[in-house]
Design an enzyme around this catalytic site. Sequence first.
Site, PDB file in Angstrom:
ATOM      1  N   SER A  10       0.792  -1.231   0.000  1.00 30.14           N
ATOM      2  CA  SER A  10       0.000   0.000   0.000  1.00 30.14           C
ATOM      3  C   SER A  10       0.822   1.279   0.000  1.00 30.14           C
ATOM      4  O   SER A  10       0.323   2.335  -0.394  1.00 30.14           O
ATOM      5  CB  SER A  10      -0.953   0.014   1.204  1.00 30.14           C
ATOM      6  OG  SER A  10      -0.227   0.015   2.414  1.00 30.14           O
ATOM      7  N   ARG A  11       2.092   1.192   0.447  1.00 27.20           N
ATOM      8  CA  ARG A  11       2.876   2.421   0.575  1.00 27.20           C
ATOM      9  C   ARG A  11       4.341   2.178   0.199  1.00 27.20           C
ATOM     10  O   ARG A  11       4.781   1.042   0.080  1.00 27.20           O
ATOM     11  CB  ARG A  11       2.816   2.940   2.024  1.00 27.20           C
ATOM     12  CG  ARG A  11       1.451   3.431   2.439  1.00 27.20           C
ATOM     13  CD  ARG A  11       1.440   3.898   3.888  1.00 27.20           C
ATOM     14  NE  ARG A  11       1.657   2.794   4.819  1.00 27.20           N
ATOM     15  CZ  ARG A  11       1.810   2.944   6.118  1.00 27.20           C
ATOM     16  NH1 ARG A  11       1.796   4.141   6.656  1.00 27.20           N
ATOM     17  NH2 ARG A  11       1.981   1.893   6.904  1.00 27.20           N
ATOM     18  N   VAL A  61       0.177 -10.758   7.435  1.00 33.06           N
ATOM     19  CA  VAL A  61       1.132 -11.787   7.007  1.00 33.06           C
ATOM     20  C   VAL A  61       1.638 -12.634   8.177  1.00 33.06           C
ATOM     21  O   VAL A  61       2.092 -13.764   7.981  1.00 33.06           O
ATOM     22  CB  VAL A  61       2.333 -11.187   6.240  1.00 33.06           C
ATOM     23  CG1 VAL A  61       1.874 -10.522   4.952  1.00 33.06           C
ATOM     24  CG2 VAL A  61       3.148 -10.232   7.111  1.00 33.06           C
ATOM     25  N   TYR A 154      15.461  -6.303  13.604  1.00 27.39           N
ATOM     26  CA  TYR A 154      15.280  -6.119  12.165  1.00 27.39           C
ATOM     27  C   TYR A 154      16.402  -6.805  11.380  1.00 27.39           C
ATOM     28  O   TYR A 154      16.153  -7.461  10.362  1.00 27.39           O
ATOM     29  CB  TYR A 154      15.247  -4.623  11.861  1.00 27.39           C
ATOM     30  CG  TYR A 154      14.749  -4.247  10.489  1.00 27.39           C
ATOM     31  CD1 TYR A 154      13.405  -4.396  10.149  1.00 27.39           C
ATOM     32  CD2 TYR A 154      15.604  -3.707   9.533  1.00 27.39           C
ATOM     33  CE1 TYR A 154      12.940  -4.023   8.899  1.00 27.39           C
ATOM     34  CE2 TYR A 154      15.151  -3.334   8.276  1.00 27.39           C
ATOM     35  CZ  TYR A 154      13.816  -3.509   7.965  1.00 27.39           C
ATOM     36  OH  TYR A 154      13.368  -3.141   6.721  1.00 27.39           O
ATOM     37  N   ALA A 156      18.178  -9.375  12.391  1.00 25.16           N
ATOM     38  CA  ALA A 156      17.977 -10.818  12.511  1.00 25.16           C
ATOM     39  C   ALA A 156      16.874 -11.295  11.571  1.00 25.16           C
ATOM     40  O   ALA A 156      17.006 -12.332  10.898  1.00 25.16           O
ATOM     41  CB  ALA A 156      17.624 -11.181  13.951  1.00 25.16           C
ATOM     42  N   ALA A 157      15.781 -10.554  11.519  1.00 27.75           N
ATOM     43  CA  ALA A 157      14.646 -10.941  10.671  1.00 27.75           C
ATOM     44  C   ALA A 157      15.040 -10.960   9.199  1.00 27.75           C
ATOM     45  O   ALA A 157      14.748 -11.921   8.475  1.00 27.75           O
ATOM     46  CB  ALA A 157      13.482  -9.978  10.899  1.00 27.75           C
ATOM     47  N   LYS A 158      15.706  -9.913   8.756  1.00 29.49           N
ATOM     48  CA  LYS A 158      16.063  -9.817   7.341  1.00 29.49           C
ATOM     49  C   LYS A 158      17.171 -10.806   6.974  1.00 29.49           C
ATOM     50  O   LYS A 158      17.174 -11.371   5.874  1.00 29.49           O
ATOM     51  CB  LYS A 158      16.473  -8.382   6.994  1.00 29.49           C
ATOM     52  CG  LYS A 158      15.330  -7.374   7.117  1.00 29.49           C
ATOM     53  CD  LYS A 158      14.145  -7.730   6.230  1.00 29.49           C
ATOM     54  CE  LYS A 158      13.091  -6.635   6.194  1.00 29.49           C
ATOM     55  NZ  LYS A 158      11.935  -6.991   5.330  1.00 29.49           N
TER      56      LYS A 158
END
Length: 243
Positions: A10-11, A61, A154, A156-158
């Site tokens: 959306s953005r 998600v 962030y 770690a997630a990526k």
Amino acid sequence: MKCALVTGGSRGIGRAICQKLAVELGYHILINYQGNEEAARETQSLVQEAGGTAEILRFDVREGGDVRAALERWSDANAEAIVEVIVNNAGVAKDGLFMWMSAEDWSTVLQVSLNGFYNVTNFFIQKLLRQRYGRIINIVSVSGMKGTAGQVNYSAAKAGVVGATKALALEVAKRNITVNAVAPGFIRTEMTEQMDEKELAKLIPANRFGEADEVADLVCFLASQKSGYITGEVINVNGGIYS
């Protein structure tokens, strides 16, 4: 009808990707959003004004049941449609020093990026294998490549999605499905609005922030048939920030 699904579409970078995939590759765009319907509708309008077609799909998600229910409803209603491209773009940042990081901030960031990748991609993977064609593109980050102080969650997630990208690429390559990741650096979006762009630009060899369109152009190439021999790659779009 050939479709491309963009999570968090959306953005920002997601919006730019939606527009490019519609206009340059002619895909019908499924714009996923979680909460901001107004922004999703705006992206839909921008795609349509440019001559493309799009619809919005609401799901979180992080929630496997929510993802599956929404995508099954859509699939049942569009039996002739073929999803060829999946762009896992949804992400969230909850920055702060690790020693003060709450379990919630840790968990939320990992769930959106890592569980989000699993929930959406896993729903489609058998369909892609059966149709013997697909493009999976994961939006990661410079933080997942080199680590960023104040972004342990962030990063770690990526980094997790980077590993998943490389492994899944090996599993599905024989079926003409590519899996790649795009790692943006500082890109001018709502997420970076509060940053001191003038000061941070001094750290970037290109001496500026990037634009969302510059990320979307690469995603568009990776989503095209031109990129069929590129898989398991992580391509940086960062103006030269590598260390």
